[in-house]
Scaffold this active site. Sequence first.
Site, mmCIF file in Angstrom:
data_model
loop_
_atom_site.group_PDB
_atom_site.id
_atom_site.type_symbol
_atom_site.label_atom_id
_atom_site.label_comp_id
_atom_site.label_asym_id
_atom_site.label_seq_id
_atom_site.Cartn_x
_atom_site.Cartn_y
_atom_site.Cartn_z
ATOM 1 N N CYS A 1 31.861 93.753 28.771
ATOM 2 C CA CYS A 1 31.456 92.204 29.271
ATOM 3 C C CYS A 1 30.246 92.549 29.745
ATOM 4 C CB CYS A 1 32.406 92.105 30.699
ATOM 5 S SG CYS A 1 31.999 90.389 31.042
ATOM 6 N N CYS B 1 29.409 90.706 33.044
ATOM 7 C CA CYS B 1 29.843 91.549 34.271
ATOM 8 C C CYS B 1 28.823 92.842 34.305
ATOM 9 C CB CYS B 1 31.040 92.091 33.997
ATOM 10 S SG CYS B 1 32.510 90.898 34.432
#
Length: 176
Positions: free
Chosen positions: A131, A134
């Site tokens: 991700c 993130c």
Amino acid sequence: MGLDVIKAALPEYAKDIKLNLGSTVGTSTLSPAQAWGTALACAVAARNPIVLREIAEEAAGTLEPEAVEAAKGAAAVMAMNNVYYRAKHLIGDESYATIPARLRMQIIARPGVDKGDFELWCLAVSAITGCGVCLESHEKTLRGAGYTREQVHEALRIAAVVHAAAVTLDAETALA
């Protein structure tokens, strides 16, 4: 026990992974708690039973019980967040950024350990699950809290090696 069991289970073609396990987790420039918390969170995220069991056992010799729970909590909350935020990003429609997540993430506010260490563990898990949103968020938070690029780099190295060990052992199990 621990890393030695994982190394012994790895096939010869994964010799680099065997060597890297010791040089990333065992002799990390992170504090022992940071390194073992990172390894444990990554082992949960990597989902291989041998890797998880052995790292959890060895980590328990270094980490306080609250840190064990926090490392597992980092993996759990990032399992949710990485899917959610990666999907919103991949859709490519900026209007999704204005819609609140409405997902409970209380552990991030009160992880039971140093918040910076928890962020480090979340960053490492995000590297495994891929991700980018993130990763960027956690790296920015860590750098703002005074963590160095070298500390972030160490967490990424641990994530890479723990994940590689888990993938290799999964492959060997499937081929047996």
